[in-house]
Design a protein around this motif. Structure first.
Motif, PDB file in Angstrom:
ATOM      1  N   ALA A 107     -27.469  38.266  28.381  1.00 41.62           N
ATOM      2  CA  ALA A 107     -27.325  37.900  26.541  1.00 41.62           C
ATOM      3  C   ALA A 107     -27.483  36.181  27.025  1.00 41.62           C
ATOM      4  N   PRO A 141     -32.161  41.696  18.801  1.00 42.98           N
ATOM      5  CA  PRO A 141     -31.863  41.840  20.108  1.00 42.98           C
ATOM      6  C   PRO A 141     -33.588  41.110  20.698  1.00 42.98           C
ATOM      7  N   ALA A 143     -36.377  40.502  24.519  1.00 44.19           N
ATOM      8  CA  ALA A 143     -36.076  40.483  25.571  1.00 44.19           C
ATOM      9  C   ALA A 143     -37.049  39.622  26.180  1.00 44.19           C
ATOM     10  N   LEU A 157     -30.405  48.773  26.055  1.00 43.33           N
ATOM     11  CA  LEU A 157     -29.624  48.073  25.416  1.00 43.33           C
ATOM     12  C   LEU A 157     -30.345  48.447  23.866  1.00 43.33           C
ATOM     13  N   ILE A 159     -33.577  48.072  22.805  1.00 46.76           N
ATOM     14  CA  ILE A 159     -34.500  46.938  22.247  1.00 46.76           C
ATOM     15  C   ILE A 159     -35.810  47.531  22.277  1.00 46.76           C
ATOM     16  N   VAL A 183     -31.832  38.502  27.041  1.00 47.88           N
ATOM     17  CA  VAL A 183     -31.597  38.416  25.930  1.00 47.88           C
ATOM     18  C   VAL A 183     -31.398  37.352  24.860  1.00 47.88           C
ATOM     19  N   LEU A 185     -29.710  37.236  21.337  1.00 52.65           N
ATOM     20  CA  LEU A 185     -28.916  37.777  20.688  1.00 52.65           C
ATOM     21  C   LEU A 185     -28.781  36.908  19.075  1.00 52.65           C
ATOM     22  N   GLN A 198     -24.632  44.212  16.400  1.00 54.64           N
ATOM     23  CA  GLN A 198     -25.163  44.015  17.659  1.00 54.64           C
ATOM     24  C   GLN A 198     -25.343  43.328  18.729  1.00 54.64           C
ATOM     25  N   ARG A 201     -22.350  45.196  20.717  1.00 53.32           N
ATOM     26  CA  ARG A 201     -22.257  46.513  21.213  1.00 53.32           C
ATOM     27  C   ARG A 201     -23.355  45.631  22.288  1.00 53.32           C
ATOM     28  N   VAL A 202     -24.064  45.010  22.645  1.00 52.28           N
ATOM     29  CA  VAL A 202     -25.071  44.553  23.458  1.00 52.28           C
ATOM     30  C   VAL A 202     -24.132  43.978  24.282  1.00 52.28           C
ATOM     31  N   VAL A 206     -24.220  44.508  29.526  1.00 54.75           N
ATOM     32  CA  VAL A 206     -25.302  43.345  29.448  1.00 54.75           C
ATOM     33  C   VAL A 206     -24.380  43.251  31.027  1.00 54.75           C
TER      34      VAL A 206
END
Length: 588
Positions: A107, A141, A143, A157, A159, A183, A185, A198, A201-202, A206
């Motif tokens: 990320a 996000p 990717a 994730l 996405i 990714v 963010l 978000q 969370r991500v 990762v």
């Protein structure tokens, strides 16, 4: 905990994502992902489900197994909220294992205006993430995958396909970065709560993070206090990039880098300098491309050689173990020593009245000896005195009885003994396990006073035919006493016969016979009393010992054994916790 560490939802989504509709999209998806969006060939294009993610091995597998066993052993002892983070780590480990371990998800995170999207585009070589002056620019996000087969990870994730990019059109991009998934963010300091949610969370999903800072916000308290400091254990999967160095004059870049390293050191983030494991700190300018090649080299080496997915998971296990340390590691060496067990048994013996029962048994023995070996006239006198005494009981309690007024005090002594031994056993334990020990002792103690009362009542019952056992010389003593009585009766009859003229007169012979019986009777009784002291004492001591052992056995079965069970369970979880921490738990 009542949880199953398994993510069926992700597995179903991954399997569903490999269906015919997705395969068609992959076959047509040879278009330029960098310019047209979509997920390109990330599903693998093989017409089937994604390849298995592999299996954890070595120390990580051992630590994960130990963490799972640890939570199982602690399920009824700890609050579910306490072990929730460890359960999440197991969930993530299971989910990540089902996906591709050949890919590394990194990320790119940072504050508003730090240049995250510009850095993403510079690494990809094409504009895969939107840039501009409008804030926030990145709303969701985005990717970018350098090789195929990462669709399951991107599904995990959350996405969508329209936000999945490829670095170069019609190919896998730079071979040095094969397996990398970047990714981009949203801003972690965005004014929109949904953006910050978000990011949080991500970041938990990762494998590594590139923190992008600029010369103005590199010391931002929100970044250091909310992210870098709590994730200090994840230094080996952390990159800190000082962007926009083209705006710094002269040697200012080195000064800012030095200050940034100082702040990271204060956060507890180890720096990977001089070959030591830790965070990587770089300076670059994504806008003009300065330092991008160095970052690409570092990322390529990181993806190829360092197994980021397992490193991140290992760091998560470290963090979870650190949070659990207060509930598994105490001070000192908890347990029940021999001295504590002996003191507990001694207190129960006092509560059950073992010493008093022994003394009463000794008195009863001597009293029975006196009754059996005493003169008939003394027994008649005792019988008469018993008739004169109200109730005919002689006013002396039976052996082993406890006056009613002492029963509440005995119960209090039992409760006090249980409290003391529970406190001694739980001393040095972490709070949940100390509480479990005290509760186990309290449960066992609920019926302990009644059980001790039954033991005391059983101790009152004599052993043989309702009377204490008699030594072998008792029949001889009884016969001697009967002989003395017969001498008295014979001498009396002889003397009466002389008085009435039936027998020839002779005063001394009958008088001497009578005196022999009169004097011999008390002498035989006195000799029996002296001879009975030793057996009576031994009988009393045996009664006391038997009651002490019975009380100790009762206390051991009802209180000490449950305490020992809890302590054994704690030793098991300590061993498992030591395995979870990789054997770095200090002895205690």
């Amino acid at each position: 905990m009542g949880q199953k560490w398994d993510d069926g939802l992700i597995a179903r989504r991954t399997a569903a994502g490999a269906g015919p509709a997705r395969r068609t999209g992959a076959a047509v998806g040879g278009r330029r992902a960098g310019h047209g969006g979509g997920d390109g060939g990330d599903d693998g294009g093989d017409g089937g489900p994604p390849p298995p993610g592999g299996a954890y091995a070595g120390a990580l597998k051992e630590r994960l197994d130990a963490l799972r066993d640890l939570l199982g052993l602690s399920a009824t002892r700890l609050d579910p909220q306490t072990v929730a983070e460890a359960g999440r780590v197991l969930d993530e480990a299971a989910a990540r294992q089902r996906l591709s371990l050949r890919h590394t998800v990194v990320a790119i995170a940072g504050a508003t205006g730090s240049g995250k999207s510009t850095l993403m585009n510079a690494l990809a070589g094409v504009p895969v993430s939107e840039t501009g002056l409008k804030r926030p620019t990145t709303a969701a996000p985005v990717a970018c995958a350098w090789s195929e087969g990462a669709a399951g990870l991107l599904d995990r994730l959350g996405i969508p396909g329209r936000l999945r990019r490829r670095p170069l059109a019609g190919g896998d991009g730079d071979d040095a970065l094969r397996g990398l998934v970047l990714v981009d963010l949203p801003d972690h300091d965005s004014a929109l709560t949904a953006h910050r949610a978000q990011v949080d969370r991500v970041l938990g999903l990762v494998d590594a993070v590139i923190w992008v800072v600029d010369p103005e916000k590199y010391a931002d308290a929100a970044l250091h206090e909310r992210y870098l400091r709590p994730l200090a254990t994840h230094a080996e999967v952390t990159f800190v990039v000082l962007n926009q160095i083209d705006r710094l004059p002269g040697d200012a870049t080195h000064q800012v880098l030095d200050d940034l390293r100082r702040l990271l050191d204060e956060d507890g983030v180890a720096l990977g300098e001089h070959g030591e494991p830790g965070a990587t700190v770089l300076a670059l300018s994504a806008l003009i491309g300065e330092g991008i090649a160095d970052l690409r080299d570092v990322l390529g080496t990181f993806v190829r050689e360092h197994h980021p997915a397992t490193r991140r998971l290992s760091a998560d296990v470290d963090a979870a173990a650190a949070r659990l340390r207060p509930v598994y590691v105490g001070e000192g060496r908890p347990g029940l020593g021999e001295r504590s067990r002996e003191d507990f048994a001694a207190r129960l013996a006092v509560a059950v009245g073992a010493a008093a029962a022994g003394e009463a048994a000794e008195r009863e023995w001597r009293r029975n000896a006196g009754r059996a070996c005493g003169t008939p006239w003394l027994r008649l006198w005792r019988w008469y005195e018993g008739l004169r005494t109200p109730g005919g009981g002689g006013g002396e309690p039976a052996a082993g009885t406890v006056p009613p007024e002492e029963e509440p005090a005995a119960r209090q002594r039992v409760e006090h003994a249980v409290r003391v031994v529970a406190e001694e056993a739980s001393r040095g334990l972490p709070a949940p396990w100390a509480q479990a020990v005290r509760e186990a002792a309290a449960r066992g103690a609920r019926g302990l006073p009644e059980a001790l009362d039954e033991l005391a009542a059983g101790a009152r019952a004599p052993e043989q035919g309702g009377r204490p056992p008699r030594p072998a010389w008792w029949p001889v003593a009884v016969l001697a006493q009967a002989s003395m009585t017969l001498l008295q009766v014979f001498g009396s009859l002889w003397l009466v016969g002389q008085i009435v003229g039936v027998l020839e007169p002779g005063l001394w012979p009958p008088v001497l016979v009578m005196l022999a019986g009169i004097v011999g009777g008390p002498l035989v009784e006195w000799a029996c009393v002296v001879a009975a002291r030793g057996p009576a004492r031994r009988y009393g001591q045996e009664t006391e010992r038997r009651l002490r052992e019975a009380a100790a056995g009762c206390g051991r079965a009802m209180v000490l054994d449950p305490i020992a069970t809890e302590l054994m369970r704690y030793r098991e979880v300590r061993e498992q916790y030591a395995t979870v921490t990789g054997g770095r738990t200090p002895t205690g």
